[in-house]
Design an enzyme around this catalytic site. Structure first.
Site, mmCIF file in Angstrom:
data_model
loop_
_atom_site.group_PDB
_atom_site.id
_atom_site.type_symbol
_atom_site.label_atom_id
_atom_site.label_comp_id
_atom_site.label_asym_id
_atom_site.label_seq_id
_atom_site.Cartn_x
_atom_site.Cartn_y
_atom_site.Cartn_z
ATOM 1 N N ARG A 273 0.891 -1.336 0.068
ATOM 2 C CA ARG A 273 0.022 0.108 -0.099
ATOM 3 C C ARG A 273 0.662 1.182 -0.099
ATOM 4 N NH1 ARG A 273 -3.368 -2.857 3.536
ATOM 5 N NH2 ARG A 273 -5.066 -3.490 2.307
ATOM 6 N N LYS B 181 4.474 11.589 -10.906
ATOM 7 C CA LYS B 181 3.718 10.588 -11.797
ATOM 8 C C LYS B 181 4.311 9.147 -12.282
ATOM 9 C CE LYS B 181 1.035 14.155 -14.538
ATOM 10 N NZ LYS B 181 0.788 14.671 -15.726
ATOM 11 N N GLU C 69 12.828 18.529 -23.792
ATOM 12 C CA GLU C 69 12.076 18.952 -22.584
ATOM 13 C C GLU C 69 12.756 19.958 -21.825
ATOM 14 O OE1 GLU C 69 9.325 17.496 -22.118
ATOM 15 O OE2 GLU C 69 9.580 15.266 -22.710
ATOM 16 N N LYS D 107 10.238 22.946 -13.005
ATOM 17 C CA LYS D 107 9.282 21.983 -12.757
ATOM 18 C C LYS D 107 8.677 21.950 -11.350
ATOM 19 C CE LYS D 107 7.537 17.314 -13.714
ATOM 20 N NZ LYS D 107 7.718 16.061 -14.646
ATOM 21 N N GLU E 138 -2.370 18.199 -11.154
ATOM 22 C CA GLU E 138 -2.548 18.864 -12.527
ATOM 23 C C GLU E 138 -4.112 19.427 -12.428
ATOM 24 O OE1 GLU E 138 -0.467 16.795 -15.779
ATOM 25 O OE2 GLU E 138 -2.022 17.458 -17.066
ATOM 26 N N ARG F 102 -0.057 23.026 -13.898
ATOM 27 C CA ARG F 102 0.698 21.761 -14.244
ATOM 28 C C ARG F 102 0.402 21.506 -15.650
ATOM 29 N NH1 ARG F 102 2.603 16.450 -10.619
ATOM 30 N NH2 ARG F 102 3.835 15.682 -12.546
ATOM 31 N N ASN G 24 2.458 20.425 -20.642
ATOM 32 C CA ASN G 24 2.116 19.634 -21.860
ATOM 33 C C ASN G 24 2.375 20.454 -22.994
ATOM 34 O OD1 ASN G 24 1.250 17.145 -20.659
ATOM 35 N ND2 ASN G 24 -0.574 18.429 -20.059
ATOM 36 N N HIS H 277 2.809 18.861 -26.321
ATOM 37 C CA HIS H 277 2.587 17.489 -26.118
ATOM 38 C C HIS H 277 1.421 17.108 -26.881
ATOM 39 C CE1 HIS H 277 6.231 17.417 -23.720
ATOM 40 N NE2 HIS H 277 5.852 16.225 -23.171
ATOM 41 N N HIS I 138 1.937 13.548 -28.945
ATOM 42 C CA HIS I 138 1.407 12.395 -28.616
ATOM 43 C C HIS I 138 0.776 11.926 -29.650
ATOM 44 C CE1 HIS I 138 1.229 13.421 -23.891
ATOM 45 N NE2 HIS I 138 2.235 12.858 -24.401
ATOM 46 N N HIS J 200 10.048 9.777 -27.939
ATOM 47 C CA HIS J 200 9.133 10.950 -27.254
ATOM 48 C C HIS J 200 9.805 12.178 -27.476
ATOM 49 C CE1 HIS J 200 6.238 12.960 -24.539
ATOM 50 N NE2 HIS J 200 7.283 13.255 -23.890
HETATM 51 N N1 LIG Z 1 6.456 10.502 -15.145
HETATM 52 C C1 LIG Z 1 6.431 11.493 -15.746
HETATM 53 O O1 LIG Z 1 6.318 12.566 -15.354
HETATM 54 C C2 LIG Z 1 7.027 11.189 -17.048
HETATM 55 C C3 LIG Z 1 7.508 12.482 -17.889
HETATM 56 C C4 LIG Z 1 8.074 12.324 -18.961
HETATM 57 C C5 LIG Z 1 8.286 10.891 -19.817
HETATM 58 N N2 LIG Z 1 7.691 9.889 -19.038
HETATM 59 C C6 LIG Z 1 8.071 8.574 -19.450
HETATM 60 O O2 LIG Z 1 9.329 8.336 -19.574
HETATM 61 C C7 LIG Z 1 9.493 7.150 -20.596
HETATM 62 C C8 LIG Z 1 10.585 7.829 -21.527
HETATM 63 O O3 LIG Z 1 12.036 7.941 -20.682
HETATM 64 P P1 LIG Z 1 13.306 7.956 -21.465
HETATM 65 O O4 LIG Z 1 13.277 8.726 -22.452
HETATM 66 O O5 LIG Z 1 14.301 8.310 -20.383
HETATM 67 O O6 LIG Z 1 13.210 6.352 -21.835
HETATM 68 P P2 LIG Z 1 13.963 4.964 -21.355
HETATM 69 O O7 LIG Z 1 13.934 4.888 -19.885
HETATM 70 O O8 LIG Z 1 13.292 4.030 -22.179
HETATM 71 O O9 LIG Z 1 15.499 5.102 -21.602
HETATM 72 C C9 LIG Z 1 16.016 5.153 -22.956
HETATM 73 C C10 LIG Z 1 16.964 4.142 -23.357
HETATM 74 O O10 LIG Z 1 18.184 4.703 -22.798
HETATM 75 C C11 LIG Z 1 19.018 3.759 -21.969
HETATM 76 N N3 LIG Z 1 19.619 4.279 -21.030
HETATM 77 C C12 LIG Z 1 19.168 4.942 -19.903
HETATM 78 N N4 LIG Z 1 19.999 5.536 -19.233
HETATM 79 C C13 LIG Z 1 21.289 5.413 -20.021
HETATM 80 C C14 LIG Z 1 22.422 5.712 -19.880
HETATM 81 N N5 LIG Z 1 22.941 6.462 -18.712
HETATM 82 N N6 LIG Z 1 23.351 5.162 -20.693
HETATM 83 C C15 LIG Z 1 23.134 4.578 -21.777
HETATM 84 N N7 LIG Z 1 21.885 3.990 -21.756
HETATM 85 C C16 LIG Z 1 21.006 4.519 -20.966
HETATM 86 C C17 LIG Z 1 17.664 2.647 -21.670
HETATM 87 O O11 LIG Z 1 18.092 1.563 -21.340
HETATM 88 C C18 LIG Z 1 16.782 2.817 -22.788
HETATM 89 O O12 LIG Z 1 17.144 2.094 -23.935
HETATM 90 C C19 LIG Z 1 8.060 7.225 -21.291
HETATM 91 O O13 LIG Z 1 7.640 6.032 -20.938
HETATM 92 C C20 LIG Z 1 7.485 8.312 -20.665
HETATM 93 O O14 LIG Z 1 6.013 8.255 -20.655
HETATM 94 C C21 LIG Z 1 7.172 10.148 -17.488
HETATM 95 ZN ZN LIG Z 2 7.377 15.068 -22.452
#
Ligand SMILES: NC(=O)c1ccc[n+]([C@@H]2O[C@H](COP(=O)([O-])OP(=O)(O)OC[C@H]3O[C@@H](n4cnc5c(N)ncnc54)[C@H](O)[C@@H]3O)[C@@H](O)[C@H]2O)c1
Ligand SMILES: [Zn+2]
Length: 380
Positions: free
Chosen positions: A135, A157, A199, A238, A248, A252, A256, A259, A263, A277
């Site tokens: 929980r 999030k 970003e 942020k 949000e 907040r 977006n 975005h 998306h 992304h």
């Molecule tokens: N929670 C939130 O507020 C929020 C905000 C924006 C995005 N997101 C989410 O984040 C995700 C995208 O995150 P991302 O772009 O970090 O992608 P990811 O976590 O898939 O990482 C991208 C790639 O880089 C590799 N990697 C990570 N760190 C590394 C490093 N230091 N050296 C070499 N390789 C490395 C990973 O293995 C992966 O293959 C999406 O699912 C998106 O929905 C969430």
């Molecule tokens: Zn984004």
């Protein structure tokens, strides 16, 4: 007035600390080089010597898990690890189940720690697992992509994807601490570095014109040197927005910016690896500015200036830059499925100028179709 403070840590001139003052859920974001080496001591200092499970992906584990494990055990924190496959596919029910089972079978108690070591995928997955296991357990974010350091690791999030769409199942669950080690970015592929940079530009464009000018002045160097300051500035912005509007219901939503377009583009590319992304966000930012200019809200030359900077950073700024052909019909159709659509009116974050964004009442479908055609998309 911002509730966020940026400080230097004593004895470690390169690390910045940003407080996120969310009352009982308050936490710090520490940003600087070499933080994985001191993670154990920092966690023990702030959160005590609890037991922990590190959740990471195969790619990140190969490069960064051993130093973290050594740092944790050096500080007296007993930690196991759970490694998932890299990529968006890990934000899924079966992987969530496996992660929660790993937490429980490691015998962790409710006050023990889940540590997310990885990009946004690992952070969203591990954070959601921590939100629901027993929980709700405390969790620490150690973001390893630029995108995760400036965006996903801060704000609480968490969640996974389902067959119906992205991020449709999740929870607000704030981390107890965020350690953004800028040295780990040295192993990050350039493509993901550019994606994270989009970003950072977004944060500047939505509320801080002076920050955008600094990024412009640094040019391509902003993506290598000077990154620590840009990360800290983006995180502080942020954190201020999240502090004001944790769930949000208002401000907040400005995060977006770009975005709604992004998306739709990702959906049209079936969320596969052809477009990541942050690349979609780069295009989305350029489009949000050009749409604002088309509507007479912002000057054309500001839109052109934004596109110039994004292009210089190696990001797509027109549909023609994408490796996947799209149509106006497909983009408009994908937008109609967005969470922000009500009664057929698509809500956008639009801009008056660089550094001044707002949530629009909506753009009618005819105006949008004309804009997309003007952007060079075939109708169908
Ligand atoms: N929670 C939130 O507020 C929020 C905000 C924006 C995005 N997101 C989410 O984040 C995700 C995208 O995150 P991302 O772009 O970090 O992608 P990811 O976590 O898939 O990482 C991208 C790639 O880089 C590799 N990697 C990570 N760190 C590394 C490093 N230091 N050296 C070499 N390789 C490395 C990973 O293995 C992966 O293959 C999406 O699912 C998106 O929905 C969430
Ligand atoms: Zn984004």
């Amino acid at each position: 007035m911002s509730l966020v403070t940026i400080e230097r840590m004593p004895g470690e001139p390169a690390a910045s600390r940003i407080a996120v003052p969310l009352g009982a859920r308050a936490y710090d974001v520490v940003i600087g080089p070499g933080l994985i080496g001191t993670a154990g001591a920092r966690i023990a200092d702030r959160l005590g010597r609890r037991r922990a499970l590190v959740v990471t992906d195969e790619t990140v584990a190969a490069a960064h898990l051993d130093p973290l494990a050594a740092s944790l055990s050096g500080a007296g924190i007993r930690a196991g690890h759970h490694v998932v496959a890299p990529g968006e596919g890990s934000k899924a029910w079966p992987v969530l189940e496996g992660t929660v089972e790993a937490i429980l079978s490691a015998g962790l108690e409710r006050s023990d720690l889940v540590i997310a070591l990885g990009g946004g995928v690992v952070g969203d997955l591990a954070g959601f697992a921590a939100a629901v296991a027993r929980r709700g357990m405390p969790f620490v974010q150690i973001p390893t992509t630029l995108l995760a350091q400036v965006d996903s690791a801060v704000g609480g999030k968490t969640g996974i994807n389902t067959a119906q769409g992205k991020n449709l199942v999740g929870a607000f669950h704030q981390p107890a601490l965020v350690l953004a080690d800028t040295e780990v970015l040295s192993t990050l592929p350039d493509r993901h570095r550019r994606a994270g940079y989009a970003e950072i530009v977004k944060i500047a464009l939505l509320g801080d014109a002076a920050f955008f000018e600094r990024l412009e002045a640094q040019g391509a160097a902003a993506m290598t040197g000077g990154l620590t300051d840009a990360i800290a500035t983006a995180v502080a912005a942020k954190a201020a927005i999240v502090t004001e509007d944790e769930r949000e219901s208002g401000r907040r939503a400005l995060l977006n910016l770009g975005h709604t377009f992004a998306h739709a583009v990702e959906r049209c590319a079936a969320y596969d690896a052809r477009i990541v992304h942050g690349e979609a966000v780069g295009l989305g930012l350029a489009l949000a500015f050009r749409l604002s200019a088309t509507l007479g809200l912002c000057r054309q030359d500001e839109a052109a200036r934004v596109a110039r900077h994004l292009r210089a950073a190696g990001l797509p700024t027109t549909f023609a830059d994408l490796p996947v052909p799209m149509t106006a019909e497909a983009i408009a159709g994908a937008m109609a499925q967005d969470k922000k659509v009500r009664d057929g009116i698509i809500r956008f974050v639009l801009v008056n100028r660089i550094g001044d964004a707002f949530v629009s009442d909506g753009v009618d479908p005819e105006t949008l179709a004309a804009f997309l055609t003007h952007e060079g998309l075939p109708p169908s």
